[in-house]
Design a protein around this motif. Structure first.
Motif, PDB file in Angstrom:
ATOM      1  N   SER A 187      13.185  92.650  68.718  1.00  0.00           N
ATOM      2  CA  SER A 187      12.269  91.819  67.942  1.00  0.00           C
ATOM      3  C   SER A 187      11.130  91.316  68.823  1.00  0.00           C
ATOM      4  CB  SER A 187      13.015  90.620  67.347  1.00  0.00           C
ATOM      5  OG  SER A 187      13.399  89.718  68.368  1.00  0.00           O
ATOM      6  N   ASP A 219      10.236  88.292  68.813  1.00  0.00           N
ATOM      7  CA  ASP A 219      10.779  87.043  69.373  1.00  0.00           C
ATOM      8  C   ASP A 219      11.562  87.307  70.656  1.00  0.00           C
ATOM      9  OD1 ASP A 219       9.708  85.194  67.628  1.00  0.00           O
ATOM     10  OD2 ASP A 219      11.430  85.227  66.276  1.00  0.00           O
ATOM     11  N   TRP A 220      12.327  88.396  70.695  1.00  0.00           N
ATOM     12  CA  TRP A 220      13.081  88.715  71.916  1.00  0.00           C
ATOM     13  C   TRP A 220      12.123  89.033  73.056  1.00  0.00           C
ATOM     14  CZ3 TRP A 220      13.678  92.734  75.361  1.00  0.00           C
ATOM     15  CH2 TRP A 220      14.727  92.588  76.263  1.00  0.00           C
ATOM     16  N   ARG A 246      12.050  84.170  73.008  1.00  0.00           N
ATOM     17  CA  ARG A 246      12.423  83.106  72.076  1.00  0.00           C
ATOM     18  C   ARG A 246      13.769  83.330  71.438  1.00  0.00           C
ATOM     19  NH1 ARG A 246       6.830  82.203  68.807  1.00  0.00           N
ATOM     20  NH2 ARG A 246       7.554  84.143  67.875  1.00  0.00           N
ATOM     21  N   SER A 247      14.421  84.437  71.761  1.00  0.00           N
ATOM     22  CA  SER A 247      15.774  84.702  71.266  1.00  0.00           C
ATOM     23  C   SER A 247      16.495  85.586  72.265  1.00  0.00           C
ATOM     24  CB  SER A 247      15.742  85.369  69.881  1.00  0.00           C
ATOM     25  OG  SER A 247      15.257  86.682  69.979  1.00  0.00           O
ATOM     26  N   GLU A 248      17.810  85.597  72.158  1.00  0.00           N
ATOM     27  CA  GLU A 248      18.619  86.421  73.084  1.00  0.00           C
ATOM     28  C   GLU A 248      19.104  87.665  72.427  1.00  0.00           C
ATOM     29  OE1 GLU A 248      19.015  86.095  76.367  1.00  0.00           O
ATOM     30  OE2 GLU A 248      17.616  84.475  76.099  1.00  0.00           O
TER      31      GLU A 248
END
Length: 82
Positions: free
Chosen positions: A73, A75-76, A80-82
């Motif tokens: 993603s 976001d990844w 911002r995310s794992e």
């Protein structure tokens, strides 16, 4: 495999994660560049190397294409995310 000569830069957040995801897929930079071309992103080997080294900024078009190609993603990539 070449080792990075310069320390990581501060021009983007995604470079290190692009390199992690690419290597996890067993993909060479040349293969990623070909996939970027297919997805309408014109980048050369030097540009990708600088992007991964966080020396070069990344555009929004590149960010979206990288996420799609690497199967992660946005976001990844942005951390911002794992």
């Amino acid at each position: 495999m070449r080792l990075r000569k310069q320390a990581l830069g501060t021009r983007n957040l995604v470079g290190a994660r692009v390199e992690i995801a690419r290597k996890k897929l067993g993909m060479k930079q040349k293969e990623l560049l070909a996939q970027l071309q297919v997805n309408g992103v014109d980048m050369n080997a030097s540009g990708l190397s600088k992007l991964e080294g966080q020396i070069r900024s990344v555009t929004d078009f590149e960010l979206v294409a990288l996420a799609k190609i690497l199967g992660v993603s946005v976001d990844w990539l942005l951390g911002r995310s794992e």
